[in-house]
Design a protein around this motif. Sequence first.
Motif, short mmCIF file in Angstrom:
data_model
loop_
_atom_site.label_atom_id
_atom_site.label_comp_id
_atom_site.label_asym_id
_atom_site.label_seq_id
_atom_site.Cartn_x
_atom_site.Cartn_y
_atom_site.Cartn_z
N MET A 110 -92.23 -50.11 -25.71
CA MET A 110 -90.99 -50.49 -25.04
C MET A 110 -91.11 -51.60 -23.63
O MET A 110 -91.96 -51.37 -23.09
CB MET A 110 -90.40 -49.07 -24.13
N THR A 121 -86.40 -45.33 -21.88
CA THR A 121 -87.88 -44.26 -22.09
C THR A 121 -87.31 -42.92 -21.84
O THR A 121 -87.45 -41.89 -22.61
CB THR A 121 -88.88 -44.70 -21.14
N VAL A 151 -93.98 -42.71 -26.00
CA VAL A 151 -93.51 -44.09 -25.34
C VAL A 151 -94.66 -45.05 -24.64
O VAL A 151 -95.07 -44.30 -23.83
CB VAL A 151 -92.12 -44.00 -24.65
N ALA A 201 -93.22 -42.12 -20.10
CA ALA A 201 -93.98 -42.77 -20.95
C ALA A 201 -95.50 -42.24 -20.82
O ALA A 201 -95.90 -41.86 -19.73
CB ALA A 201 -93.80 -44.23 -20.17
#
Length: 231
Positions: free
Chosen positions: A65, A78, A90, A110
Amino acid sequence: MTADSSASGRPITVSVVDDDPMICQAMSMILNDYSGGRVTVVSTSGNGRDAVEQARAEHPDVVLMDIAMPGGDGIEATARLRRLPDPPHVLILTSLSPKDTVERAAEAGAEGFVSKTDAPEEIIDRIIGACEGRPQYNPASQRQLLADLHAHRPLTRRDEARALLDTLSERERQAVLLAAEGLTNQEIAERMFTSERTAKAHLSSASEKLCMSRVQIAQLVGRADLPSPLD
């Protein structure tokens, strides 16, 4: 999900999200051509909104991302991805670690960072590592996370000190702030336009409320970093 991918021998599926089509193309080539069949890119998208919709339909194992994109930044996306019923891992795809980005990304769910300038094998290893449950924070992102935490810690201590001082009455608060400047009871009384006995009573009351000595209160005022009263 992704652990099963590794165990079953099927490739780890990845979705690449970046508003620069060249980055999407380059990442797709790296993952498809250099992973030896361990990783495959199933989709790319140019904004966070599309990334969430694609993940909802495709169930990728990992999403790479980008941060700054139209339609909401990558950290917001996210957080939305991590709230899906079958959320992907992620990894934030970035070339920089702007201030607060690492901490915000971790809070959003994340599991690490992938630099756009990393060597292909390093990018692939980070994807595999995330699927195995290992946080993927490179040295630069680790340093930034520590810097962010250290930067916030003094603010937290200041806020805690201010909250304690807010439990005092206005006159008690004035008295302890003046005492913290090193003024005597007589000088405090003169500044507050009251008697020395009353000034001493305000200080004693504040000490009882805070369960602190005069020295401890002075230290508390120092942490609160407040302007002097009656200036």
